[in-house]
Design a protein around this motif. Structure first.
Motif, short mmCIF file in Angstrom:
data_model
loop_
_atom_site.label_atom_id
_atom_site.label_comp_id
_atom_site.label_asym_id
_atom_site.label_seq_id
_atom_site.Cartn_x
_atom_site.Cartn_y
_atom_site.Cartn_z
N LYS A 161 0.84 -1.33 0.13
CA LYS A 161 0.02 0.06 -0.04
C LYS A 161 0.81 1.34 -0.19
O LYS A 161 1.94 1.53 0.85
N ASN A 162 0.43 1.97 -0.65
CA ASN A 162 1.07 3.35 -0.57
C ASN A 162 0.08 4.76 -0.25
O ASN A 162 -0.77 4.87 -0.30
N GLN A 163 0.62 4.75 1.16
CA GLN A 163 0.25 5.67 1.88
C GLN A 163 -0.20 6.80 2.03
O GLN A 163 -1.21 7.38 2.07
N SER A 164 0.41 7.64 1.28
CA SER A 164 0.64 9.08 0.23
C SER A 164 -0.55 8.91 -0.78
O SER A 164 -1.03 9.62 -1.20
N GLY B 213 -4.48 -0.12 -7.95
CA GLY B 213 -5.60 0.71 -6.75
C GLY B 213 -5.88 0.20 -5.54
O GLY B 213 -6.05 -0.66 -6.10
N SER B 214 -6.42 0.69 -4.77
CA SER B 214 -7.28 0.06 -3.42
C SER B 214 -7.82 1.27 -2.80
O SER B 214 -7.18 1.93 -2.29
N GLY B 215 -9.31 1.17 -2.92
CA GLY B 215 -9.99 2.27 -2.02
C GLY B 215 -10.08 3.31 -2.97
O GLY B 215 -10.55 3.01 -3.93
N LYS C 188 -8.21 4.96 3.02
CA LYS C 188 -6.76 4.36 4.16
C LYS C 188 -7.52 3.27 5.32
O LYS C 188 -6.74 3.23 6.18
N ASN C 189 -8.75 3.60 5.57
CA ASN C 189 -9.43 2.68 6.79
C ASN C 189 -9.68 1.37 6.27
O ASN C 189 -10.77 1.32 5.46
N GLU C 190 -8.90 0.32 7.06
CA GLU C 190 -9.40 -1.24 6.39
C GLU C 190 -11.06 -1.56 7.04
O GLU C 190 -10.98 -2.57 6.20
N VAL D 44 0.42 -5.90 2.73
CA VAL D 44 1.60 -4.60 3.61
C VAL D 44 0.99 -3.37 3.28
O VAL D 44 0.77 -2.84 2.32
N SER D 45 1.43 -2.64 4.73
CA SER D 45 1.23 -1.29 4.06
C SER D 45 2.59 -1.18 4.80
O SER D 45 3.90 -1.01 5.67
#
Length: 209
Positions: free
Chosen positions: A53-56, A83-85, A92-94, A208-209
Motif C-alpha cells: 500500500k502507498n500511504q500517500s 489501486g485499492s480504496g 485508508k480505513n481498512e 502490507v503497508s
C-alpha cells in the motif's frame, strides 16, 4: 468489492507499462516478511501476490507477483501499479466497508478466471478472488474481494460513453479507485495472468503497508 466509487478527482499520473523482468530485486518486505504460521505466503519455490500500500496515494500502490526462494530473498516476477480504496477520506480505513483498502495480512487465493460475470455493475472478465477477512477491529468483515480491472465478461473493453464513465471500460487513472478490491489496468491484469500461467498460479496474497 471492486467497482470504483469516485469521491474526489485524482491528479494525472503515469501507470507502469507492464510487468518487470524476473531478475529484478525483491521489495524490502517481501523476503519472508513476518513470523508466525500464516505469515509465509508460499511454499519454497512457489509464487504469491504481494500488495504494498502507498500511504500517500492509495491509487498508486504496487502489486507484485513473487517467487519464494529458499534461504534467500524472494524474487520479483512482475510488478504493476495498482489501486485499492475509493479515493475518499476513508480510502485508508481498512474497516470502512465499500470504501477502504484491504486489511493487512495474508489471504488465500480462492480462484482465478478470465471470464468472471459479476452481473449488472459487477466485476467482469479477468479476476482473482481472495478470501474474506476481518479488519483490525475484529468485527467488520471485508468480503467480495478481488484483484480485477474494468472490462466486459469476455475480456474486451466496453464502449466509450460521452460524458459518463463506463464501468466496463478503463477510462484513465481514476479507474484505480475501488470499493476495496485491488485494481489493475486491463493490460496489466492480462500480463499478470500470462506470467502466473508461466511461473505457477499463486495460492496466496500478502497485503502490507
Amino acid at each position: 468489492m471492486g467497482i470504483r466509487h469516485r469521491i474526489v478527482p485524482l491528479a494525472a499520473a503515469l501507470a507502469l507499462t507492464g510487468g518487470l523482468a524476473a531478475t529484478e530485486a525483491a521489495p524490502a518486505l517481501a523476503a519472508h516478511p513476518a513470523s508466525g504460521p500464516s505469515a509465509r505466503p508460499a511454499a519454497a519455490g512457489g509464487t504469491y501476490l504481494y500488495f504494498n500500500k502507498n500511504q500517500s496515494n492509495p491509487s498508486n500502490s504496487r502489486l507484485y507477483l513473487m517467487k519464494s526462494i529458499p534461504n534467500a530473498k524472494d524474487k520479483v516476477l512482475a510488478k504493476y501499479r495498482a489501486g485499492s480504496g475509493n479515493g475518499g477520506r476513508n480510502a485508508k480505513n481498512e474497516c470502512a466497508s465499500m470504501q477502504g483498502w484491504l486489511p493487512n495480512g495474508s489471504y488465500r487465493v480462492l480462484e482465478h478466471t478470465k471470464r468472471h460475470d459479476g452481473g449488472r455493475q459487477g466485476i467482469n472478465g479477468y479476476a482473482i478472488h481472495v478470501q474474506d477477512k476481518f479488519c483490525k477491529d475484529g468485527r467488520t468483515k471485508r468480503d467480495g474481494l478481488f484483484v480485477h480491472s474494468e472490462m466486459n465478461v469476455n475480456g474486451t473493453q466496453g464502449a466509450q460513453q460521452s460524458g459518463r464513465d463506463n464501468p466496463y471500460r478503463w477510462d484513465g487513472v481514476q479507474d484505480y479507485y475501488s470499493l476495496g478490491c485491488i485494481k489493475l489496468t486491463p493490460d496489466h491484469i492480462m500480463n499478470l495472468f500470462a506470467k502466473a500461467g508461466r511461473y505457477g498460479w499463486p495460492k496466496a496474497l500478502k497485503v502490507v503497508s
